[in-house]
Design a protein around this motif. Sequence first.
Motif, PDB file in Angstrom:
ATOM      1  N   LEU A  97       1.554  -1.093  -0.126  1.00 33.32           N
ATOM      2  CA  LEU A  97      -0.253  -0.068   0.274  1.00 33.32           C
ATOM      3  C   LEU A  97       0.707   1.180  -0.092  1.00 33.32           C
ATOM      4  O   LEU A  97       0.174   2.497  -0.328  1.00 33.32           O
ATOM      5  N   SER A  98       2.596   0.941  -0.056  1.00 35.19           N
ATOM      6  CA  SER A  98       3.331   1.865   0.440  1.00 35.19           C
ATOM      7  C   SER A  98       3.631   2.044  -1.236  1.00 35.19           C
ATOM      8  O   SER A  98       5.376   2.595  -0.764  1.00 35.19           O
ATOM      9  N   ILE A  99       4.024   1.716  -2.153  1.00 32.13           N
ATOM     10  CA  ILE A  99       4.708   1.686  -3.046  1.00 32.13           C
ATOM     11  C   ILE A  99       5.829   2.915  -3.650  1.00 32.13           C
ATOM     12  O   ILE A  99       7.137   3.115  -4.113  1.00 32.13           O
ATOM     13  N   ASP A 100       4.789   3.728  -2.919  1.00 34.40           N
ATOM     14  CA  ASP A 100       5.082   5.143  -3.683  1.00 34.40           C
ATOM     15  C   ASP A 100       6.094   6.348  -2.678  1.00 34.40           C
ATOM     16  O   ASP A 100       6.991   5.950  -2.887  1.00 34.40           O
ATOM     17  N   PHE A 101       6.145   5.165  -1.579  1.00 36.80           N
ATOM     18  CA  PHE A 101       6.512   6.135  -0.779  1.00 36.80           C
ATOM     19  C   PHE A 101       8.065   5.576   0.078  1.00 36.80           C
ATOM     20  O   PHE A 101       9.329   6.180   0.241  1.00 36.80           O
ATOM     21  N   VAL A 102       7.864   3.855  -0.770  1.00 39.13           N
ATOM     22  CA  VAL A 102       9.150   3.124  -1.025  1.00 39.13           C
ATOM     23  C   VAL A 102       9.953   4.050  -1.751  1.00 39.13           C
ATOM     24  O   VAL A 102      11.192   3.962  -1.810  1.00 39.13           O
ATOM     25  N   THR A 103       9.414   3.902  -2.703  1.00 32.49           N
ATOM     26  CA  THR A 103      10.636   4.576  -4.423  1.00 32.49           C
ATOM     27  C   THR A 103      10.849   5.792  -3.937  1.00 32.49           C
ATOM     28  O   THR A 103      11.504   5.999  -4.285  1.00 32.49           O
ATOM     29  N   GLU A 104      10.100   6.287  -3.123  1.00 34.47           N
ATOM     30  CA  GLU A 104      10.237   8.319  -2.607  1.00 34.47           C
ATOM     31  C   GLU A 104      11.808   7.750  -2.011  1.00 34.47           C
ATOM     32  O   GLU A 104      12.714   8.578  -1.777  1.00 34.47           O
ATOM     33  N   VAL A 105      11.633   6.828  -0.669  1.00 35.91           N
ATOM     34  CA  VAL A 105      12.806   6.802  -0.354  1.00 35.91           C
ATOM     35  C   VAL A 105      14.173   6.163  -0.563  1.00 35.91           C
ATOM     36  O   VAL A 105      14.653   6.583  -0.721  1.00 35.91           O
ATOM     37  N   PHE A 106      13.236   4.662  -2.036  1.00 33.71           N
ATOM     38  CA  PHE A 106      15.025   4.429  -2.046  1.00 33.71           C
ATOM     39  C   PHE A 106      14.377   4.240  -3.467  1.00 33.71           C
ATOM     40  O   PHE A 106      13.916   3.946  -4.638  1.00 33.71           O
ATOM     41  N   PRO A 107      14.829   5.398  -4.503  1.00 30.17           N
ATOM     42  CA  PRO A 107      14.522   5.975  -6.292  1.00 30.17           C
ATOM     43  C   PRO A 107      15.495   3.944  -6.835  1.00 30.17           C
ATOM     44  O   PRO A 107      13.833   4.006  -7.692  1.00 30.17           O
ATOM     45  N   ASP A 108      16.201   3.391  -6.471  1.00 27.17           N
ATOM     46  CA  ASP A 108      16.026   2.734  -7.044  1.00 27.17           C
ATOM     47  C   ASP A 108      15.902   1.323  -6.259  1.00 27.17           C
ATOM     48  O   ASP A 108      16.513  -0.185  -6.952  1.00 27.17           O
ATOM     49  N   ALA A 109      14.384   1.351  -5.705  1.00 27.78           N
ATOM     50  CA  ALA A 109      14.425  -0.351  -5.080  1.00 27.78           C
ATOM     51  C   ALA A 109      13.455  -1.102  -5.900  1.00 27.78           C
ATOM     52  O   ALA A 109      13.054  -0.351  -6.761  1.00 27.78           O
ATOM     53  N   GLN A 110      13.983  -2.097  -5.995  1.00 29.94           N
ATOM     54  CA  GLN A 110      12.937  -3.093  -6.565  1.00 29.94           C
ATOM     55  C   GLN A 110      11.622  -3.826  -5.948  1.00 29.94           C
ATOM     56  O   GLN A 110      12.350  -4.317  -4.784  1.00 29.94           O
ATOM     57  N   ILE A 111      10.926  -3.966  -6.814  1.00 31.39           N
ATOM     58  CA  ILE A 111       9.418  -4.870  -6.057  1.00 31.39           C
ATOM     59  C   ILE A 111       8.940  -5.619  -6.281  1.00 31.39           C
ATOM     60  O   ILE A 111       8.876  -5.839  -7.848  1.00 31.39           O
TER      61      ILE A 111
END
Length: 256
Positions: free
Chosen positions: A97-111
């Motif tokens: 429910l928070s992928i937008d924030f996850v990728t804001e904190v970690f721009p290179d994150a793989q989901i």
Amino acid sequence: MADSPIFLVGCQRSGTTMLRLVLDSHSRISCGPETRFLPDLRRIVDEKRDWPRLARFGFPREDWLRRIAGFFGGVHADYAAGRGKARWADKTPLYALSIDFVTEVFPDAQIVHVIRDARDVVVSHRKRFGYWSAVKCVVKWPRYIRTARAFGAQLPPEQYHELRYEEAVAQPDKTLRELFEFLGEEWEESVLEYADRSHDVADKYTVEADKRRAAAGTDAAIYASRVGTYRRELDPFLRLLVFLFSGPMLKELGYR
């Protein structure tokens, strides 16, 4: 993206724990216990929560995001290093429910988004958490799927990967090879036998896993006997609720 953070998400009881242990069995990847608290840190930079007050410190929003990443990522990095691993992953279903924030904190994150048939997910909720949890799940499941897919659609293909639980247990070699290819990691056969490795999990998980394997009549770590449990274990009332609230998403995903 071989050194990027990995986030394993999906509606609870969708097979994320199995995938967590698969990832944790890779020689380069550490995937520890669920964290769950990253969305709580969002309020720091949320215009409707704490940001108007905290902005008075004079540090830009980007600086707060960097500090959040340093704290959260530091915990994972230190844990991984202590286990001799080069890369960290986080398995927390709630972060769907928070992928937008996850990728804001970690721009290179793989989901990695794990998806499982809602009907089996409802059955699993009833067994694990009780009947009322199963009732609520018929609404929760499509909300998790819809939200995660909407966020994922905004990411480039090298950052978002959907994995079907049913395919993972029916064709683990093929499905998991595709997963590690997405992650940019070399394939290791040992991940298929994750139960033979040591993981930081609660004792109750090991007991439950042993019971499930015994019931399935197998000693394999990955098995498909839990696919389609709804056919014999979903009562008429829950079937109706699933049809009404989860039916459209099941159809969209191609479940029959």
